[in-house]
Design a protein around this motif. Structure first.
Motif, PDB file in Angstrom:
ATOM      1  N   GLY A  85      31.270  20.635   1.474  1.00 56.24           N
ATOM      2  CA  GLY A  85      32.651  20.296   1.675  1.00 56.24           C
ATOM      3  C   GLY A  85      33.087  20.612   0.372  1.00 56.24           C
ATOM      4  N   VAL A  86      33.998  20.494  -0.403  1.00 52.47           N
ATOM      5  CA  VAL A  86      34.815  20.283  -1.720  1.00 52.47           C
ATOM      6  C   VAL A  86      34.351  19.899  -3.340  1.00 52.47           C
ATOM      7  CG1 VAL A  86      37.832  20.592  -2.702  1.00 52.47           C
ATOM      8  CG2 VAL A  86      36.988  20.586  -0.398  1.00 52.47           C
ATOM      9  N   ARG A  87      34.278  20.711  -3.999  1.00 47.19           N
ATOM     10  CA  ARG A  87      33.590  19.761  -5.550  1.00 47.19           C
ATOM     11  C   ARG A  87      34.447  18.758  -5.463  1.00 47.19           C
ATOM     12  NH1 ARG A  87      30.819  24.779  -7.603  1.00 47.19           N
ATOM     13  NH2 ARG A  87      28.740  24.364  -7.057  1.00 47.19           N
ATOM     14  N   LEU A  88      33.439  17.283  -5.965  1.00 47.69           N
ATOM     15  CA  LEU A  88      35.217  16.476  -6.309  1.00 47.69           C
ATOM     16  C   LEU A  88      35.414  17.013  -7.734  1.00 47.69           C
ATOM     17  CD1 LEU A  88      36.349  13.420  -6.683  1.00 47.69           C
ATOM     18  CD2 LEU A  88      33.773  12.777  -8.237  1.00 47.69           C
ATOM     19  N   SER A  89      34.753  17.377  -8.784  1.00 45.95           N
ATOM     20  CA  SER A  89      35.631  18.179 -10.265  1.00 45.95           C
ATOM     21  C   SER A  89      36.608  19.376  -9.260  1.00 45.95           C
ATOM     22  CB  SER A  89      34.420  18.562 -10.712  1.00 45.95           C
ATOM     23  OG  SER A  89      33.705  20.201  -9.802  1.00 45.95           O
ATOM     24  N   ARG A  90      36.861  19.958  -8.263  1.00 42.62           N
ATOM     25  CA  ARG A  90      38.175  20.541  -8.085  1.00 42.62           C
ATOM     26  C   ARG A  90      39.247  19.561  -7.449  1.00 42.62           C
ATOM     27  NH1 ARG A  90      39.248  25.318  -6.559  1.00 42.62           N
ATOM     28  NH2 ARG A  90      36.830  26.045  -6.791  1.00 42.62           N
ATOM     29  N   LEU A  91      39.152  19.141  -7.398  1.00 40.38           N
ATOM     30  CA  LEU A  91      40.112  17.865  -6.772  1.00 40.38           C
ATOM     31  C   LEU A  91      40.808  17.296  -8.358  1.00 40.38           C
ATOM     32  CD1 LEU A  91      38.985  16.492  -3.462  1.00 40.38           C
ATOM     33  CD2 LEU A  91      40.809  18.227  -3.682  1.00 40.38           C
ATOM     34  N   LEU A  92      39.282  16.553  -9.256  1.00 37.90           N
ATOM     35  CA  LEU A  92      40.014  16.194 -10.085  1.00 37.90           C
ATOM     36  C   LEU A  92      41.073  17.326 -11.533  1.00 37.90           C
ATOM     37  CD1 LEU A  92      36.948  14.401 -10.760  1.00 37.90           C
ATOM     38  CD2 LEU A  92      38.970  13.115 -10.103  1.00 37.90           C
ATOM     39  N   ASP A  93      40.123  18.408 -11.637  1.00 37.75           N
ATOM     40  CA  ASP A  93      40.880  19.073 -12.079  1.00 37.75           C
ATOM     41  C   ASP A  93      42.053  19.606 -11.707  1.00 37.75           C
ATOM     42  OD1 ASP A  93      39.114  19.741 -14.098  1.00 37.75           O
ATOM     43  OD2 ASP A  93      38.204  21.122 -12.966  1.00 37.75           O
ATOM     44  N   ALA A  94      41.953  19.704  -9.864  1.00 41.99           N
ATOM     45  CA  ALA A  94      43.589  19.883  -9.168  1.00 41.99           C
ATOM     46  C   ALA A  94      44.950  19.004  -9.668  1.00 41.99           C
ATOM     47  CB  ALA A  94      43.810  20.251  -7.474  1.00 41.99           C
ATOM     48  N   ASP A 129      26.917  18.812  -8.231  1.00 41.06           N
ATOM     49  CA  ASP A 129      26.263  18.390  -7.143  1.00 41.06           C
ATOM     50  C   ASP A 129      27.007  17.207  -6.942  1.00 41.06           C
ATOM     51  OD1 ASP A 129      25.421  16.634  -8.826  1.00 41.06           O
ATOM     52  OD2 ASP A 129      23.323  17.559  -9.018  1.00 41.06           O
ATOM     53  N   ILE A 130      28.392  16.848  -6.148  1.00 38.89           N
ATOM     54  CA  ILE A 130      28.828  16.186  -6.082  1.00 38.89           C
ATOM     55  C   ILE A 130      30.245  16.357  -4.763  1.00 38.89           C
ATOM     56  CG2 ILE A 130      29.969  13.614  -6.580  1.00 38.89           C
ATOM     57  CD1 ILE A 130      28.223  13.051  -8.635  1.00 38.89           C
ATOM     58  N   LEU A 131      29.822  15.901  -3.842  1.00 42.31           N
ATOM     59  CA  LEU A 131      30.824  17.556  -3.230  1.00 42.31           C
ATOM     60  C   LEU A 131      31.945  15.520  -2.274  1.00 42.31           C
ATOM     61  CD1 LEU A 131      29.182  18.725  -1.488  1.00 42.31           C
ATOM     62  CD2 LEU A 131      29.682  19.367  -3.062  1.00 42.31           C
ATOM     63  N   VAL A 132      33.339  16.437  -1.831  1.00 43.47           N
ATOM     64  CA  VAL A 132      33.921  15.958  -1.036  1.00 43.47           C
ATOM     65  C   VAL A 132      33.572  16.172   0.403  1.00 43.47           C
ATOM     66  CG1 VAL A 132      35.742  15.440  -0.143  1.00 43.47           C
ATOM     67  CG2 VAL A 132      35.723  14.473  -2.252  1.00 43.47           C
ATOM     68  N   ALA A 133      32.517  15.669   0.968  1.00 47.73           N
ATOM     69  CA  ALA A 133      32.239  16.549   1.785  1.00 47.73           C
ATOM     70  C   ALA A 133      32.469  16.537   3.453  1.00 47.73           C
ATOM     71  CB  ALA A 133      30.382  16.038   2.009  1.00 47.73           C
ATOM     72  N   LEU A 134      32.739  18.012   4.042  1.00 44.93           N
ATOM     73  CA  LEU A 134      33.560  17.662   5.738  1.00 44.93           C
ATOM     74  C   LEU A 134      32.259  18.083   6.581  1.00 44.93           C
ATOM     75  CD1 LEU A 134      36.602  20.396   4.503  1.00 44.93           C
ATOM     76  CD2 LEU A 134      36.585  17.974   4.061  1.00 44.93           C
ATOM     77  N   ARG A 135      30.794  18.083   6.204  1.00 39.19           N
ATOM     78  CA  ARG A 135      30.178  18.423   6.868  1.00 39.19           C
ATOM     79  C   ARG A 135      28.892  17.775   6.756  1.00 39.19           C
ATOM     80  NH1 ARG A 135      30.936  22.788  10.444  1.00 39.19           N
ATOM     81  NH2 ARG A 135      29.523  23.526  10.798  1.00 39.19           N
ATOM     82  N   MET A 136      27.828  17.291   7.428  1.00 39.16           N
ATOM     83  CA  MET A 136      26.447  17.546   7.648  1.00 39.16           C
ATOM     84  C   MET A 136      25.584  17.791   8.336  1.00 39.16           C
ATOM     85  SD  MET A 136      25.023  13.874   7.032  1.00 39.16           S
ATOM     86  CE  MET A 136      24.307  12.869   7.906  1.00 39.16           C
ATOM     87  N   GLN A 137      24.700  18.514   7.500  1.00 39.44           N
ATOM     88  CA  GLN A 137      23.342  18.610   9.117  1.00 39.44           C
ATOM     89  C   GLN A 137      24.504  20.098   9.918  1.00 39.44           C
ATOM     90  OE1 GLN A 137      22.343  14.690  11.085  1.00 39.44           O
ATOM     91  NE2 GLN A 137      20.474  14.942   9.455  1.00 39.44           N
ATOM     92  N   ASN A 138      25.142  20.659   9.208  1.00 45.82           N
ATOM     93  CA  ASN A 138      26.049  21.898   9.602  1.00 45.82           C
ATOM     94  C   ASN A 138      26.573  21.112  11.174  1.00 45.82           C
ATOM     95  OD1 ASN A 138      23.973  23.991   8.221  1.00 45.82           O
ATOM     96  ND2 ASN A 138      22.371  23.603   9.513  1.00 45.82           N
TER      97      ASN A 138
END
Lengths: 208, 252
Positions: free
Chosen positions: B138-147, B179-188
């Motif tokens: 997924g997308v790193r949470l820090s990226r969304l916060l920075d944006a 290591d904190i994500l806004v996750a879109l996929r899990m277990q591939n």
């Protein structure tokens, strides 16, 4: 007319097995145990948990039913008949050893299964389910009132609660299965009476 | 045996009245209670052994029955709400707001278009179960916060979920970890509804209750507001192995 007179007082074909105290203790305990098992399934089996959700409410019902589970037995203690049955369940005679040995050998011959008011299997079941329910109550309270004990205890209590729940589920299914297989035993608990013939066959040493 | 009293011989082997027998029932009852107490004391080591055994068995179990056993390996479904709406690419929205300069709402496609990060780590639940080597993407949470441009006085992040009930929180420093994500996929695979899809939080170093399912809102706040389970007694700073009184191996 002697014949008539005899017809008016026929030899008792039914004997009294349970009074109202035993009937109601069994009924209410069974209902509370049923609520515990059903809510446990809602909390535990993923498919059912998904279906029901409302985790907090289900937990609350489960806790209340669990807490109330020993109440019918404790209330039943005021009844002399109920206390007498607890005594029958507690005390094992030499015939119970014979019964248990036959059960282990899967020997179904009547002569090998001597039993008084309760057979040895029923006695063991009663004592075990009472002890297991108390363990469930204790571990359940640790999980419920988390601030009373260190959190490590909660994890350990959860472990015992989970595995014992599974065991109780299996044993309870056996208990219900055996009741389903003996309609007269069930009607005995419903009406309080059983036929003399059944009593002599299933509980030959019982003197009602 | 001629001189046997006929009253007694009527019932050969008649036992003593039950009242005078051995109190085996009491022993069984007390023994069961004792075993239960022993089980609580021995639980940590028993649990470790069983997890190892059942985890291995679950890998080779086509029936999935081992998943129903306590600690049988794999995830468990916990929902605190009565029902959770299903969201997909057409109606899913994630809002970032609060103490930020540029509040923003993302669609699922917006999130998919951002650079993706993949982490493969163990998942540890505070109730004991652990699933090894679980991939999350997924997308790193820090990226969304920075944006969004976090303002100077901000100190924490609060997460809300479209189940309408669940909430979670992290301090700003925690939220900015890589290591904190806004996750879109899990277990591939795309995260399904049961696992909190289409988008969930993934907080790798903490107990899994921090990884809020059905994520719908990221609100930057001044102070940490305890989340749903934290109001019910769980730690806010839920580092695996260093919180909630547990000593599991760290996950990240």
């Amino acid at each position: 007319m002697t014949l008539r007179a005899e017809a008016h007082t026929p030899p008792a074909t039914e004997v009294r097995r349970f009074g109202p105290a035993q009937k109601w203790v069994h009924r209410t305990t069974a209902a509370l145990m049923g609520v515990c098992v059903v809510t446990a399934a809602f909390l535990y089996v993923p498919e059912l948990a998904e279906l029901v959700g409302r985790r907090e409410l289900v937990v609350r019902i489960h806790e209340c039913a669990g807490l109330a589970l020993p109440v019918p037995v404790l209330a039943g203690l005021v009844s002399r008949a109920f206390r007498a049955d607890l005594g029958h369940l507690n005390r094992f005679g030499p015939h119970d050893k014979v019964w248990l040995r036959a059960a282990l050998r899967r020997d179904k011959r009547r002569s090998q299964r001597p039993a008084a008011k309760f057979n040895a299997g029923q006695k063991i079941y009663a004592a075990w389910i009472a002890g297991a329910s108390l363990v469930m109550l204790g571990t359940g309270l640790i999980m419920w009132f988390t601030h009373l004990t260190p959190i490590m205890w909660r994890t350990s209590a959860t472990f015992v609660h989970d595995w014992l729940a599974l065991t109780i589920g299996i044993v309870l299914a056996g208990h219900i299965g055996m009741a389903l297989g003996d309609p007269e035993a069930r009607s005995g608990l419903r009406t309080g009476k059983v036929s003399r013939e059944w009593a002599q066959r299933e509980h030959p040493l019982w003197r009602p | 045996m001629e001189n046997v009293n006929p009253e007694q011989s009527e019932e050969p082997g008649e036992p003593q009245p039950p009242e005078r027998g051995t109190p085996v029932g009491r022993r069984v009852l007390l023994g069961t209670i004792g075993l239960g107490a022993l089980g609580v004391v021995a639980a940590p080591s028993l649990q470790r052994a069983l997890e190892g055994f059942l985890g291995a068995a679950a890998d080779k179990d086509p029936t999935g029955l081992t998943g129903l056993l306590p600690n049988g390996g794999g995830f468990r479904y916990y929902s605190v709400a009565s029902s959770v709406p299903h969201k997909n690419a057409t109606n899913y929205r994630l809002t970032v707001d609060g103490l930020v300069d540029r509040p923003k709402t993302y669609t699922l496609d917006d999130l998919r278009a951002l650079p993706q990060t993949k982490l493969v780590k163990d998942v540890q639940c505070v109730t004991g179960w652990r699933v090894p080597d679980t991939p999350f993407e997924g997308v790193r949470l820090s990226r969304l916060l920075d944006a969004a441009g976090v303002r100077a006085k901000a100190g924490a992040v609060r997460f809300t979920c479209f189940d309408g009930t669940y909430t979670e929180s992290l301090t700003l420093d925690q939220a900015r970890r890589s290591d904190i994500l806004v996750a879109l996929r899990m277990q591939n695979k795309d995260i399904g509804h049961a696992h909190g899809g289409p988008v969930r939080l993934y907080v790798a170093p903490m107990y899994f209750y921090k990884s809020a399912k059905w994520l719908s809102g990221i609100h930057v706040t001044e102070k940490v507001e305890p989340g749903y389970w934290e109001h019910l007694g769980y730690d806010v700073d839920a580092w695996v192995g260093r919180s909630n009184g547990r000593d599991d191996d760290p996950t990240s």
